[in-house]
Write a protein that holds these residues in place. Structure first.
Motif, PDB file in Angstrom:
ATOM      1  N   THR A  87       0.986  -1.291  -0.283  1.00 39.12           N
ATOM      2  CA  THR A  87       0.037  -0.016   0.001  1.00 39.12           C
ATOM      3  C   THR A  87       0.837   1.231  -0.029  1.00 39.12           C
ATOM      4  O   THR A  87       2.075   1.284   0.280  1.00 39.12           O
ATOM      5  N   CYS A  90      -3.282   3.709   1.233  1.00 43.83           N
ATOM      6  CA  CYS A  90      -4.664   2.849   1.530  1.00 43.83           C
ATOM      7  C   CYS A  90      -4.293   1.959   2.635  1.00 43.83           C
ATOM      8  O   CYS A  90      -3.289   2.125   3.114  1.00 43.83           O
ATOM      9  N   PRO A  92      -3.970  -1.129   4.949  1.00 42.93           N
ATOM     10  CA  PRO A  92      -3.804  -2.583   5.187  1.00 42.93           C
ATOM     11  C   PRO A  92      -4.319  -3.111   6.466  1.00 42.93           C
ATOM     12  O   PRO A  92      -4.442  -2.307   7.413  1.00 42.93           O
ATOM     13  N   HIS A 107      -6.372  -5.265   1.556  1.00 42.10           N
ATOM     14  CA  HIS A 107      -5.914  -4.054   0.854  1.00 42.10           C
ATOM     15  C   HIS A 107      -7.101  -3.200   0.627  1.00 42.10           C
ATOM     16  O   HIS A 107      -8.114  -3.635  -0.150  1.00 42.10           O
ATOM     17  N   GLY A 109      -8.548   0.169  -0.275  1.00 40.68           N
ATOM     18  CA  GLY A 109      -8.458   1.488  -0.789  1.00 40.68           C
ATOM     19  C   GLY A 109     -10.060   1.859  -0.730  1.00 40.68           C
ATOM     20  O   GLY A 109     -10.998   1.239  -0.156  1.00 40.68           O
ATOM     21  N   CYS A 143      -2.400   4.368   7.277  1.00 42.28           N
ATOM     22  CA  CYS A 143      -2.872   4.667   6.136  1.00 42.28           C
ATOM     23  C   CYS A 143      -3.251   6.351   6.191  1.00 42.28           C
ATOM     24  O   CYS A 143      -2.824   6.846   7.070  1.00 42.28           O
ATOM     25  N   ARG A 226       6.038   1.414  -1.814  1.00 45.12           N
ATOM     26  CA  ARG A 226       4.853   0.791  -1.266  1.00 45.12           C
ATOM     27  C   ARG A 226       5.396   0.261   0.093  1.00 45.12           C
ATOM     28  O   ARG A 226       6.403  -0.264   0.262  1.00 45.12           O
TER      29      ARG A 226
END
Ligand SMILES: [Zn+2]
Length: 234
Positions: A87, A90, A92, A107, A109, A143, A226
């Protein structure tokens, strides 16, 4: 097994860490795929990466797949398999039901969240593997936070169409059609709806957009990396 210096940048949730047959963690910008592979080698894990496509597709893994699966969540009871989510902003999420030894990595998002991917994961853990939602522990990794996540009408509409409460969106003063969106709460609501207990939801509360240790697509666009999140049964 105790962690060594190589994964010092991995954050763990104590309530999950105390489970003897479980490994999990949330990496940062520095802790990359090389570190993940080292950890997997050391603990004798196979890695399961998904081809993430912002969907509500959940894979229930009963044997190790030969090819990379397309989807945004995986759940399994297989020991020796490390479920990995990538991610940058987003959310996790990793989950475990200790008694039934079922785990999942998701995941979340905005698209997957509006399609209730997390709900589908919990329902699948329950119906497919006999997991009790009231016994599920869920850890929310870093996030983008609600104060930093600006979205437009399209996102707000997708959520109202899926019966999420309007309170997840706060209008931004002076900017018509723009809102701050609380991604964490949108996912938390899905768990609560399915009888996951509030006290069993652990949120790290780190905003990827504010904290330069974490990759943020909103902050750095394509220049960003990421972060890796993982969970596995030993
Ligand atoms: Zn922030």
């Amino acid at each position: 097994m105790k962690n060594q210096a190589c994964d010092s940048s991995v954050i763990k949730v104590p309530q999950l860490e105390r489970i003897p047959f479980l490994q999990h963690g949330f990496g940062d910008l520095v802790w990359g795929e090389k570190d993940l592979r080292k950890l997997a080698d050391r603990l004798d894990f196979k890695l399961l990466f998904l081809k993430q496509v912002h969907s509500d597709v959940v894979h229930f893994i009963d044997e190790v797949p030969e090819r990379r699966l397309r989807g945004d969540a995986a759940a399994t009871r297989l020991p020796g398999l490390l479920l990995v989510i990538k991610t940058a902003d987003c959310l996790p999420v990793v989950l475990v039901e200790e008694k039934k030894r079922v785990i999942a990595a998701v995941h979340c998002g905005w698209k997957g969240t509006s399609q209730r991917v997390l709900e589908k994961v919990v329902l699948g853990m329950k119906e497919g593997y006999g997991a009790d939602p009231a016994a599920i522990l869920a850890a929310f990794g870093p996030c983008i936070g609600g104060a930093c996540y600006e979205v437009g009408e399209d996102v707000r509409r997708a959520f109202s169409d899926s019966d999420f409460p309007a309170s997840l969106f706060r209008p931004i003063t002076g900017r018509s059609g723009k809102y701050h969106f609380d991604l964490r709460s949108a996912n938390r609501l899905q768990l609560l709806k399915l009888s996951v207990k509030a006290k069993n939801i652990f949120s790290l509360g780190i905003c990827t957009h504010c904290d330069p240790k974490y990759p943020s697509y909103r902050r750095d666009r394509d220049a960003t990396g990421r972060m890796l999140s993982f969970i596995g049964l030993t």
